[in-house]
Design a protein around this motif. Structure first.
Motif, short mmCIF file in Angstrom:
data_model
loop_
_atom_site.label_atom_id
_atom_site.label_comp_id
_atom_site.label_asym_id
_atom_site.label_seq_id
_atom_site.Cartn_x
_atom_site.Cartn_y
_atom_site.Cartn_z
N GLY A 84 -5.90 -11.56 21.89
CA GLY A 84 -5.43 -12.87 21.45
C GLY A 84 -4.01 -13.16 21.94
N ILE A 85 -3.15 -12.14 21.88
CA ILE A 85 -1.77 -12.32 22.36
C ILE A 85 -1.76 -12.59 23.87
CG2 ILE A 85 0.43 -11.15 22.73
CD1 ILE A 85 -0.11 -9.63 20.11
N THR A 86 -2.53 -11.81 24.61
CA THR A 86 -2.54 -11.96 26.07
C THR A 86 -3.12 -13.30 26.49
OG1 THR A 86 -2.85 -9.56 26.24
CG2 THR A 86 -3.24 -10.85 28.22
N LEU A 87 -4.27 -13.66 25.92
CA LEU A 87 -4.87 -14.94 26.26
C LEU A 87 -4.02 -16.10 25.74
CD1 LEU A 87 -8.68 -14.31 25.63
CD2 LEU A 87 -7.53 -14.62 27.82
N GLY A 88 -3.38 -15.90 24.60
CA GLY A 88 -2.49 -16.93 24.08
C GLY A 88 -1.33 -17.20 25.03
N THR A 89 -0.80 -16.14 25.64
CA THR A 89 0.27 -16.31 26.63
C THR A 89 -0.22 -17.10 27.83
OG1 THR A 89 1.27 -14.21 25.93
CG2 THR A 89 1.94 -15.09 28.08
N VAL A 90 -1.44 -16.78 28.28
CA VAL A 90 -2.02 -17.52 29.41
C VAL A 90 -2.15 -19.00 29.05
CG1 VAL A 90 -4.09 -17.83 30.82
CG2 VAL A 90 -3.27 -15.52 30.32
N ILE A 91 -2.65 -19.28 27.87
CA ILE A 91 -2.88 -20.67 27.46
C ILE A 91 -1.57 -21.44 27.32
CG2 ILE A 91 -3.73 -22.11 25.57
CD1 ILE A 91 -5.85 -19.91 25.06
N VAL A 92 -0.57 -20.81 26.71
CA VAL A 92 0.72 -21.50 26.50
C VAL A 92 1.37 -21.83 27.84
CG1 VAL A 92 3.07 -21.19 25.65
CG2 VAL A 92 1.13 -20.58 24.20
N THR A 93 1.44 -20.87 28.75
CA THR A 93 2.08 -21.13 30.04
C THR A 93 1.25 -22.08 30.90
OG1 THR A 93 1.08 -19.08 30.92
CG2 THR A 93 3.34 -18.94 30.09
N ALA A 94 -0.07 -22.02 30.75
CA ALA A 94 -0.92 -22.98 31.47
C ALA A 94 -0.67 -24.40 30.97
CB ALA A 94 -2.39 -22.59 31.30
N ALA A 95 -0.57 -24.55 29.67
CA ALA A 95 -0.29 -25.87 29.10
C ALA A 95 1.07 -26.39 29.56
CB ALA A 95 -0.35 -25.81 27.58
#
Length: 289
Positions: A84-95
């Motif tokens: 969740g932390i890793t994918l959350g980082t991907v999502i935040v920086t992608a946004a």
């Protein structure tokens, strides 16, 4: 069996064959393909096993005295939290990259940095949360920028469709794996690896033709062939997810250290990013025809 995911294949989180080299340099327990004395000695096959001996007796096969029972073993909650932390980082920086309208030049640079960080982590002996989260951040920048570009160029909400497609594949594979509809066997592993090697080689040849001959190379990225290879890419990604689930299950069963949950999260993120990119490419072809 070794995982096709390079993260797991270096850590020895495998139950069904092959030598585990990540922690003890020994074959793992439950290996139906093992032979000889090691096959009958659980301490020679489980890389996390603690050996004990009766008072006054030598330790099995000259092994050192047993260490105190270790705590902090990996659990499914650890894997879920780190993923969740890793994918959350991907999502935040992608946004952020989407909102800031990051250029394709910056996106390519971010992708190269993410690739370097990923390879550094793959070849490290231990998990590095900083490297993994750094990879996730730069990969997110690339995904956000390329998704924004394709969404504007192709239209029809291809980015959101790719996200939904990736989520659907993840949920479907997880359900089928838990229900044992998908069984990760040695034959399954060999088939997936052979298909993946062929797929990567063909994509590499297509890229070389595109660079030196111009256009779309051999046509594997557009038209009917592009659609076919896009579907194959998604299917292969789904197969890799099943292999990843197997490695996580085995790591938990054999008591992998808690820090290995970062590697599990890293491996799952790599696979999900691949599936998303294949969906993005496939949907772009379908919407541009």
């Amino acid at each position: 069996m070794r995982s096709s995911n390079p993260v797991f294949s270096r850590r020895g989180l495998s139950r069904d064959g092959g030598a585990a080299t990540g922690f003890a340099g020994q074959q793992q327990a439950g290996n139906p393909y093992a032979a000889g004395p090691a096959a009958n000695n659980p301490y020679a096959t489980n890389p996390y096993a603690q050996q004990t001996a009766a008072p006054g007796q030598p330790h099995p096969q000259g092994a050192p005295p047993a260490a105190p029972a270790q705590t902090g073993r990996m659990t499914i909650d650890d894997v879920v939290a780190r993923t969740g932390i890793t994918l959350g980082t991907v999502i935040v920086t992608a946004a952020a990259a989407w909102i800031l309208n990051v250029s394709l030049g910056v996106a390519i640079a971010a992708a190269l940095i993410a690739m370097v960080l990923a390879f550094v982590q793959i070849f490290k002996r231990k998990a590095s949360p900083a490297l993994i989260l750094g990879y996730a951040a730069f990969e997110g920048v690339f995904l956000g920028a390329i998704s924004n570009y394709l969404n504007s160029y192709v239209g029809n909400g291809v980015a959101m469709q790719a996200v939904l497609g990736t989520m659907a594949v993840f949920a479907a594979v997880l359900f089928m794996y838990k229900q044992r509809i998908i069984r990760v066997t040695r034959r399954f592993y060999k088939f997936v690896m052979a298909a993946a090697i062929g797929f990567i080689l063909l994509m590499g040849v297509n890229l070389l033709f595109a660079v030196f001959a111009g256009g779309d190379g051999l046509g594997f990225r557009s038209g009917g062939l592009g659609i076919l290879f896009g579907v194959l890419g998604v299917v292969l990604g789904a197969c890799f997810l099943a292999l990843d689930f197997k490695q996580v299950e085995d790591g938990i069963a054999y008591g992998a250290p808690r820090e290995e949950s970062w590697l599990a999260a890293f491996g799952l993120t790599l696979t999900l990013v691949w599936i998303y990119l294949e969906f993005l490419r496939l949907l772009s072809i379908l919407n541009s025809d």
